[in-house]
Scaffold this motif. Structure first.
Motif, mmCIF file in Angstrom:
data_model
loop_
_atom_site.group_PDB
_atom_site.id
_atom_site.type_symbol
_atom_site.label_atom_id
_atom_site.label_comp_id
_atom_site.label_asym_id
_atom_site.label_seq_id
_atom_site.Cartn_x
_atom_site.Cartn_y
_atom_site.Cartn_z
ATOM 1 N N LEU A 175 0.861 -1.176 0.000
ATOM 2 C CA LEU A 175 0.000 0.000 0.000
ATOM 3 C C LEU A 175 0.897 1.225 0.000
ATOM 4 N N THR A 176 0.898 1.967 -1.098
ATOM 5 C CA THR A 176 1.721 3.169 -1.184
ATOM 6 C C THR A 176 0.890 4.319 -1.742
ATOM 7 N N LEU A 177 1.233 5.533 -1.315
ATOM 8 C CA LEU A 177 0.577 6.748 -1.785
ATOM 9 C C LEU A 177 1.628 7.706 -2.323
ATOM 10 N N LYS A 178 1.219 8.617 -3.176
ATOM 11 C CA LYS A 178 2.106 9.650 -3.695
ATOM 12 C C LYS A 178 2.123 10.830 -2.717
ATOM 13 N N TYR A 179 3.302 11.280 -2.354
ATOM 14 C CA TYR A 179 3.409 12.352 -1.359
ATOM 15 C C TYR A 179 2.850 13.674 -1.865
ATOM 16 N N LYS A 180 3.060 13.980 -3.138
ATOM 17 C CA LYS A 180 2.730 15.308 -3.672
ATOM 18 C C LYS A 180 1.303 15.433 -4.192
ATOM 19 N N SER A 181 0.401 14.613 -3.679
ATOM 20 C CA SER A 181 -1.020 14.758 -4.033
ATOM 21 C C SER A 181 -1.618 15.814 -3.108
ATOM 22 N N CYS A 182 -1.439 17.073 -3.467
ATOM 23 C CA CYS A 182 -1.734 18.190 -2.564
ATOM 24 C C CYS A 182 -2.713 19.178 -3.168
ATOM 25 N N GLY A 183 -3.359 19.936 -2.300
ATOM 26 C CA GLY A 183 -4.209 21.035 -2.721
ATOM 27 C C GLY A 183 -3.438 22.336 -2.670
ATOM 28 N N LYS A 184 -4.164 23.436 -2.759
ATOM 29 C CA LYS A 184 -3.550 24.758 -2.733
ATOM 30 C C LYS A 184 -3.615 25.348 -1.325
ATOM 31 N N ALA A 185 -2.668 26.242 -1.027
ATOM 32 C CA ALA A 185 -2.652 26.946 0.247
ATOM 33 C C ALA A 185 -1.882 28.242 0.070
ATOM 34 N N THR A 186 -2.011 29.134 1.052
ATOM 35 C CA THR A 186 -1.311 30.417 0.969
ATOM 36 C C THR A 186 0.192 30.233 1.118
ATOM 37 N N THR A 187 0.634 29.164 1.780
ATOM 38 C CA THR A 187 2.067 28.884 1.922
ATOM 39 C C THR A 187 2.338 27.439 1.518
ATOM 40 N N SER A 188 3.512 27.189 0.937
ATOM 41 C CA SER A 188 3.872 25.825 0.546
ATOM 42 C C SER A 188 4.081 24.949 1.773
ATOM 43 N N ASP A 189 4.377 25.570 2.905
ATOM 44 C CA ASP A 189 4.592 24.848 4.151
ATOM 45 C C ASP A 189 3.321 24.120 4.586
ATOM 46 N N LYS A 190 2.177 24.764 4.396
ATOM 47 C CA LYS A 190 0.928 24.217 4.915
ATOM 48 C C LYS A 190 -0.035 23.778 3.817
ATOM 49 N N ARG A 191 0.527 23.398 2.677
ATOM 50 C CA ARG A 191 -0.335 22.812 1.652
ATOM 51 C C ARG A 191 -0.880 21.481 2.162
ATOM 52 N N PRO A 192 -2.193 21.265 2.091
ATOM 53 C CA PRO A 192 -2.751 19.997 2.563
ATOM 54 C C PRO A 192 -2.615 18.913 1.490
ATOM 55 N N CYS A 193 -2.110 17.764 1.894
ATOM 56 C CA CYS A 193 -1.877 16.650 0.976
ATOM 57 C C CYS A 193 -2.557 15.408 1.521
ATOM 58 N N GLY A 194 -2.722 14.420 0.680
ATOM 59 C CA GLY A 194 -3.320 13.183 1.167
ATOM 60 C C GLY A 194 -3.465 12.132 0.096
ATOM 61 N N GLY A 195 -3.940 10.985 0.523
ATOM 62 C CA GLY A 195 -4.179 9.874 -0.382
ATOM 63 C C GLY A 195 -5.159 8.900 0.235
ATOM 64 N N CYS A 196 -5.798 8.105 -0.617
ATOM 65 C CA CYS A 196 -6.838 7.169 -0.164
ATOM 66 C C CYS A 196 -6.478 5.742 -0.586
ATOM 67 N N PHE A 197 -6.970 4.786 0.181
ATOM 68 C CA PHE A 197 -6.736 3.374 -0.117
ATOM 69 C C PHE A 197 -7.870 2.555 0.483
ATOM 70 N N LYS A 198 -8.062 1.357 -0.033
ATOM 71 C CA LYS A 198 -9.062 0.453 0.516
ATOM 72 C C LYS A 198 -8.466 -0.331 1.680
ATOM 73 N N VAL A 199 -9.242 -0.453 2.747
ATOM 74 C CA VAL A 199 -8.792 -1.215 3.914
ATOM 75 C C VAL A 199 -8.600 -2.668 3.497
ATOM 76 N N PRO A 200 -7.395 -3.218 3.706
ATOM 77 C CA PRO A 200 -7.126 -4.600 3.270
ATOM 78 C C PRO A 200 -7.899 -5.617 4.115
ATOM 79 N N ARG A 201 -7.996 -6.816 3.585
ATOM 80 C CA ARG A 201 -8.727 -7.863 4.285
ATOM 81 C C ARG A 201 -8.004 -8.226 5.583
#
Length: 230
Positions: A175-201
Motif C-alpha cells: 500500500l503506497t501513496l504519492k506524497y505530492k497529491s496536494c491542494g492549494k494553500a497560501t504557503t507551501s509549508d501548509k499545503r494539505p496533501c493526502g491519499g486514499c486506499f481500501k482497507v485490506p482484508r
C-alpha cells in the motif's frame, strides 16, 4: 570612496534583499494528522479544512491546533527513524530517533490515546476507503521528487509490531501513496496533501496503521495510529 547616509542605506537594503532571496526556505518534516478524512464532496478531493473533516486521528494528536502547525511545540510531530530504519522503532516514544517526535507509544488499552484532549480513534471496515492527510512542509514543490508514503498495517496483541513485521506485511499487501497529491494553500509549508486506499482484508480487531514517508533514500519519517476494524 565616500557614501552618503542615504546611499549606504540603499546599498544595505539591496544586499539584505539579495541575501534573503538566496537563503533557502527552512524545510520542516511532515507527519500524518488525519487517518480518516471525509470529503464534503467525494467528487472533489479537497484536503483543506473547508473541504472536509477528520473522523480519526493519529495517536495522541492534540485537538484544536491549526493544520500543519506542530513543528516545534505541543510537542513536535517529527519522528525520524534513527540508525537502520528497517529495525528502528515504528512509532515515536519521544526518546529515540534522529528526530524524537511526540509520544506515540501504544496505550493500554489502545483507546487511551484518543478522546478528550486528543482526536478520536479511526473505526472502519474491510473494503472501506480510508483517506489520510498530511501537511506538505515545503516538500511538494516542482523541484521536489514525488517521494513515496507507505501505509503499513499489522497486529500484535499487547504491543506494537516491529518495523520488520510491518515491512513483511507491506510485501504481502503493498500500500503506497504519492506524497505530492496536494491542494492549494497560501504557503507551501501548509499545503494539505493526502491519499486514499481500501482497507485490506483483516479479521476484526485493533491494528497499528503506520504512515511512513521517505524524504530521501533511507530517511524515513513515521506517524502511527490505532485503527479498529469492525
Amino acid at each position: 570612496m565616500l557614501f552618503s547616509t542615504t546611499t549606504y542605506a540603499t546599498v544595505l537594503v539591496s544586499a539584505l534583499a539579495i541575501f534573503g532571496h538566496l537563503t533557502p526556505t527552512v524545510q520542516a518534516h511532515s507527519w500524518a494528522d488525519c487517518i480518516d478524512w471525509r470529503f464534503k464532496n467525494p467528487k472533489k478531493l479537497d484536503w483543506s479544512d473547508k473541504g472536509g473533516r477528520c473522523l480519526g486521528y493519529a495517536r495522541r494528536y492534540p485537538t484544536g491546533k491549526a493544520f500543519g502547525s506542530l513543528d516545534s511545540a505541543d510537542p513536535s510531530r517529527h519522528y525520524q527513524q534513527a540508525g537502520n530504519p528497517n529495525k528502528a522503532l515504528p512509532c515515536s516514544d519521544h526518546h529515540h530517533g534522529k528526530d524524537v517526535g511526540s509520544d506515540e507509544t501504544r496505550a493500554n488499552p489502545p483507546s487511551g490515546a484518543y478522546g478528550g484532549k486528543y482526536g478520536p480513534m479511526t473505526k472502519t471496515r474491510v473494503g472501506n476507503m480510508l483517506c489520510v492527510r498530511w501537511p506538505a512542509k515545503n516538500h511538494a514543490e516542482k523541484n521536489e521528487d514525488d517521494t513515496i508514503v507507505q501505509i503499513n498495517f499489522a497486529k500484535r496483541e499487547g504491543k506494537d509490531p516491529s518495523q520488520q513485521e510491518l515491512l513483511a506485511e507491506q510485501k504481502k499487501n503493498p500500500l503506497t501513496l504519492k506524497y505530492k497529491s496536494c491542494g492549494k494553500a497560501t504557503t507551501s509549508d501548509k499545503r494539505p496533501c493526502g491519499g486514499c486506499f481500501k482497507v485490506p482484508r483483516r479479521k476484526p480487531g485493533i491494528y497499528l496503521l503506520q504512515w511512513r514517508w521517505m524524504l530521501n533514500e533511507g530517511e524515513w519519517y513515521t506517524s502511527c495510529a490505532d485503527v479498529k476494524i469492525e
